[in-house]
Design a protein around this motif. Sequence first.
Motif, PDB file in Angstrom:
ATOM      1  N   SER A 238      25.231  38.665  43.267  1.00 21.13           N
ATOM      2  CA  SER A 238      26.160  39.297  44.628  1.00 21.13           C
ATOM      3  C   SER A 238      27.092  38.525  44.920  1.00 21.13           C
ATOM      4  O   SER A 238      27.255  37.293  44.501  1.00 21.13           O
ATOM      5  CB  SER A 238      25.052  39.409  45.833  1.00 21.13           C
ATOM      6  N   SER A 239      28.001  39.000  45.654  1.00 15.48           N
ATOM      7  CA  SER A 239      29.465  38.201  46.043  1.00 15.48           C
ATOM      8  C   SER A 239      29.784  38.716  47.077  1.00 15.48           C
ATOM      9  O   SER A 239      29.530  39.679  47.870  1.00 15.48           O
ATOM     10  CB  SER A 239      30.390  38.501  44.800  1.00 15.48           C
ATOM     11  N   ILE A 240      30.869  38.090  47.748  1.00 10.99           N
ATOM     12  CA  ILE A 240      31.645  38.452  48.808  1.00 10.99           C
ATOM     13  C   ILE A 240      33.363  38.587  48.470  1.00 10.99           C
ATOM     14  O   ILE A 240      33.708  37.913  47.908  1.00 10.99           O
ATOM     15  CB  ILE A 240      31.927  37.279  49.786  1.00 10.99           C
TER      16      ILE A 240
ATOM     17  N   VAL B 224      30.651  43.430  55.880  1.00  7.28           N
ATOM     18  CA  VAL B 224      30.423  42.401  56.474  1.00  7.28           C
ATOM     19  C   VAL B 224      31.234  42.455  57.858  1.00  7.28           C
ATOM     20  O   VAL B 224      32.444  42.273  57.596  1.00  7.28           O
ATOM     21  CB  VAL B 224      30.589  41.092  55.872  1.00  7.28           C
TER      22      VAL B 224
ATOM     23  N   ARG C  92      34.940  42.007  55.878  1.00  5.50           N
ATOM     24  CA  ARG C  92      34.855  41.823  54.520  1.00  5.50           C
ATOM     25  C   ARG C  92      33.715  42.586  53.710  1.00  5.50           C
ATOM     26  O   ARG C  92      33.228  43.474  54.402  1.00  5.50           O
ATOM     27  CB  ARG C  92      34.651  40.459  53.960  1.00  5.50           C
TER      28      ARG C  92
ATOM     29  N   PHE D 205      29.994  42.826  51.219  1.00  3.88           N
ATOM     30  CA  PHE D 205      28.942  42.055  50.834  1.00  3.88           C
ATOM     31  C   PHE D 205      28.869  42.908  49.264  1.00  3.88           C
ATOM     32  O   PHE D 205      28.303  44.340  49.560  1.00  3.88           O
ATOM     33  CB  PHE D 205      27.540  42.015  51.567  1.00  3.88           C
TER      34      PHE D 205
ATOM     35  N   LYS E   6      37.758  41.006  43.254  1.00  7.21           N
ATOM     36  CA  LYS E   6      38.470  40.188  44.658  1.00  7.21           C
ATOM     37  C   LYS E   6      39.912  40.000  44.213  1.00  7.21           C
ATOM     38  O   LYS E   6      40.888  40.163  45.262  1.00  7.21           O
ATOM     39  CB  LYS E   6      37.774  38.646  44.272  1.00  7.21           C
TER      40      LYS E   6
END
Lengths: 486, 144
Positions: free
Chosen positions: B7-9, B99, B104, B106, B140
């Motif tokens: 998982s990442s932002i 988010v 942002r 998630f 990203k």
Amino acid sequence: MIKVTRSAVIDAPVERVWAVLRDFNSHTAWHPIVGESAIENGEPADQVGCVRNFTLRDGNHIREQLLALSDEEHVSTYCILDATLPMRRYVATVQLKRVTDGNRTFWHWESTFDVPRGREREFAELVGKGVYEAGFEGLRTYLRQSRAAPAPAPRRSARGTIRCSAIVIDRHGGADELKLRDIDVQPPGPGEARLRQTAIGVNYIDVYVRTGAYPLLSAPGVPGMEAAGEVIDVGEGVTGILPGDRVAYACAPVGAYAQYRTLKADQLVVLPDSIGDDVAAALMLKGMSAEYLVRRLYRVQRGDFVLVHSAAGGVGLLLCQWAKHLGATVIGTVSTEAKARAARAAGCDHPIVTTQDDFVARTREITGGRGANVVYDAVGKDTLAGSLEALATPGHLVSYGQSSGAPEPPPMTVLSAKSATFSRPVLFHYTADPAVLREMAGNVFDLVARGVLRVEIGQRYPLAEAARAHRELEARRTIGASVLLP
Amino acid sequence: MIKVYTSSIIDAPADAVWAQIRDFNGLPKWTPFVAESRIEGGQPADKVGCVRNFRLKDGGVIREQLLTLSDYDFQCTYSILESPMGVENYVATLRLTPVTDGNRTFAEWSAEFDCVPEREQALAQQIGQGVFQAAFNSLKALVR
């Protein structure tokens, strides 16, 4: 029916955030709008069905009941029983999820409820901003402050630097070049953390750094590759590490022989409760060295013959224990009978005292003439040729240090005569990726917790006596690991 | 059965990120390792049941079938039909959640599969970091 959803990212591991949020009465400690709070009837604050009875700072009064709690899913659901606010049928759920990228936490908070007609917008705003968003910020502040280290007040300058004692080398040379002096430790920049160090590991690589054999320190500078301690502050963009965390590291650049240190936060590993600071300082570099030597560079298997040089040294003892645990027959070289006993206690089946016996001949004898499947050699110049002779066909010779001096590289013809693999690995290339680093450290901590790996701290010295620690290490008078206590 | 979870932002609103990844034929646009992709039988790329046939930059060919796609939940599920990776019963889920703090995204990507025990650790690492995290990293950069 109004539905309110808010979510945020918290720069702390999910276990840390959940440890706070799973306690249904913790909101009084971290939520800025919550005043007094108590769990009714003395029930535990993590028991489903328990009721928290609390006041808000604006004077309102609420009773809420815990409906569900899952430590597996990191979910908590609760409802309002009574409130002095006109909210009806309020049910809220908090859910945390792990952000694997950066070891952070995603926090999702949502609720549904009814309010008198015409006041929907007002209450959606009150709950979304006043409760949930304020809560995110409150918890962030709480995590930063509540665990701040109760350290003896360091000497801080106006710019935030800390003046402390350290061992400094002005020029490369003998142990006398290790001098105690004051240094200034800078506040952490982006991606960095500052530690109050509690135990520092002494390794043979520190001797190479001191003499200049390894070009890792340009004088004047502070040597040392490994230590444990407590995080006192972190810089911008640091995730997964908080002030107050107990951590350890083993990495370049040098600089560990000091009371305080600022370094890259992604090389820090948070310590489990089962690992003490001195054990961590004695273990990180040596333990992770053993880990990649027996599990990554060469995978030791049941039935292997493994030859470990310096079997009573810091890495040697761990290699004996780990290789034995993996089912190998372990042969080790040592310089004295006392060291032979230490190696035997660590699982070395055949310690060879090199002042009495020739290790090549003994290894051939023990392996029935076949030789060792893998040889771990950190001695170098004095042993490498013999290590090649003691190697099986095909075998893997690993040269991971050179305590007797730099060895001649083995000729290709000698390697090809045995289909031998020759490696000259460096731990820090394996630990450069923070995810791999955490995996390696985790494997070491796991085996320590299970009692498979035992770390003997044979010598403890005050930081000021680093020179003595080096002298004894070089004179081969030490058994097991040495640590400096700042 | 092995489970991999990454998982990442991502620093962009969830609908913008979803616009990139909902195209089941769009891997060459947003991942660093896919050279070319086509949907078999000329079906629409958002039709549940369609099969994407793509070639990795290292030459391997993979066929994957879209099992679910929800624009409401920002979520899709797919399975591997054929690949050189030596996995069986491979089902993966890619999901985005907004988010609200900072507007942002998630992003979660998980997979379950079977393989020979000796390769479990290496495959979990390769898929979790080499595929999922690497794709998040390029995403990203793309939406920034």
